[in-house]
Design a protein around this motif. Structure first.
Motif, PDB file in Angstrom:
ATOM      1  N   PHE A  67      -9.759  12.710 120.174  1.00 54.18           N
ATOM      2  CA  PHE A  67     -10.152  12.581 121.570  1.00 54.18           C
ATOM      3  C   PHE A  67     -11.498  11.869 121.631  1.00 54.18           C
ATOM      4  N   ILE A  68     -11.560  10.794 122.403  1.00 51.02           N
ATOM      5  CA  ILE A  68     -12.808  10.056 122.576  1.00 51.02           C
ATOM      6  C   ILE A  68     -13.470  10.589 123.842  1.00 51.02           C
ATOM      7  N   GLY A  69     -14.564  11.328 123.679  1.00 49.31           N
ATOM      8  CA  GLY A  69     -15.221  11.932 124.832  1.00 49.31           C
ATOM      9  C   GLY A  69     -15.947  10.913 125.697  1.00 49.31           C
ATOM     10  N   TRP A  70     -16.594   9.954 125.051  1.00 52.06           N
ATOM     11  CA  TRP A  70     -17.289   8.871 125.747  1.00 52.06           C
ATOM     12  C   TRP A  70     -17.635   7.810 124.717  1.00 52.06           C
ATOM     13  N   PHE A  71     -17.969   6.629 125.187  1.00 51.90           N
ATOM     14  CA  PHE A  71     -18.497   5.605 124.290  1.00 51.90           C
ATOM     15  C   PHE A  71     -19.487   4.743 125.047  1.00 51.90           C
ATOM     16  N   ARG A  72     -20.386   4.137 124.287  1.00 49.85           N
ATOM     17  CA  ARG A  72     -21.463   3.341 124.865  1.00 49.85           C
ATOM     18  C   ARG A  72     -21.625   2.057 124.050  1.00 49.85           C
ATOM     19  N   ILE A  73     -21.786   0.938 124.747  1.00 53.84           N
ATOM     20  CA  ILE A  73     -21.957  -0.360 124.099  1.00 53.84           C
ATOM     21  C   ILE A  73     -23.296  -0.945 124.525  1.00 53.84           C
TER      22      ILE A  73
END
Length: 244
Positions: A67-73
């Motif tokens: 499960f990907i809770g969040w991501f930031r670029i």
């Protein structure tokens, strides 16, 4: 005789004046040719500036069972944006692609070597108790055209990720799984500092709903963060109750 001489003199002056005007005209044409722009005005206005930025929404695909809770670029020139959570992929399939966040700035014109860093929160054990971890990877953006679309993070098994800007007009589609030897795929490493921060916030949030075994220092942080002001139980050791 005098009149003839006068007329001849005027004619001579007129001829000289006309010759000078013609010479200046030729010079003007040459100068115009030398200093005229290579492109027309319309072409100059239409040409994108190399450092110009434009907005792009952010989304992702997940090919992992995590499960990907969040991501930031993040990247150069103020590039910064985050994407939505993405549920685990079904066996042999993928998930995501349905939601997107707005927005982040990207260079309007691609150039080689645009380096971006991705942080993403992963829950490998989805039991509601085991905390997740944060990975970090740095990669470069593949080429994209001027009529490109959204920014995508594509999560692959083995804690790998690819970041790209979709460009369907040139066949660069985000919904096609990258080959394993894709040179733009980066391997993530654990980010201990980000993981500690996420776990600390999770503990504070847990204390807001269940104060059992909650350390006093976290109770204070919970109160100070304002969680007890939104209908959640207020810690009994909070300043609010101390002042009563």
């Amino acid at each position: 005789m005098h009149n003839t001489t006068t007329v001849a003199r005027h004619l001579w002056r007129l001829c000289v004046s006309l010759s000078l005007i013609a010479a200046l005209g030729a010079c003007s044409d040459r100068l115009s040719a030398w200093f005229s722009p290579v492109f027309s005005d319309a072409e100059v206005e239409a040409a994108p500036m190399p450092d110009r930025m434009r907005g792009a929404s952010v989304s992702g695909f997940n090919y992992t069972p995590d499960f990907i809770g969040w991501f930031r670029i993040t990247g150069p020139d103020g590039m910064r944006g985050g994407g939505p959570n993405i549920r685990p992929a079904p066996p042999g399939g993928r998930s995501g692609g349905g939601a997107e966040n707005c927005c982040m700035s990207i260079p309007a014109v691609w150039r080689p070597g645009i380096e971006v860093t991705v942080h993403w929160h992963v829950e490998k054990v989805q039991d509601g108790k085991t905390p997740g971890v944060v990975y970090r990877a740095t990669t470069t953006l593949p080429e994209y055209g001027e009529l490109s679309g959204s920014m995508w993070a594509i999560f692959l098994p083995g804690d790998r990720v690819k970041v790209m800007v979709s460009d369907s007009t040139n066949g660069r589609r985000a919904d096609i799984r990258p080959a394993d030897d894709d040179p733009f795929i980066a391997h993530g490493v654990l980010d201990d500092e980000e993981t500690k921060g996420v776990r600390a916030q999770a503990r504070i949030a847990d204390c807001a709903s269940d104060e059992r075994d909650c350390p006093p220092e976290l109770r204070e942080k919970n109160y100070e963060s304002g969680l007890c002001k939104v209908g959640l139980p207020c810690p009994p050791t909070s300043k609010k109750e101390k002042s009563r």
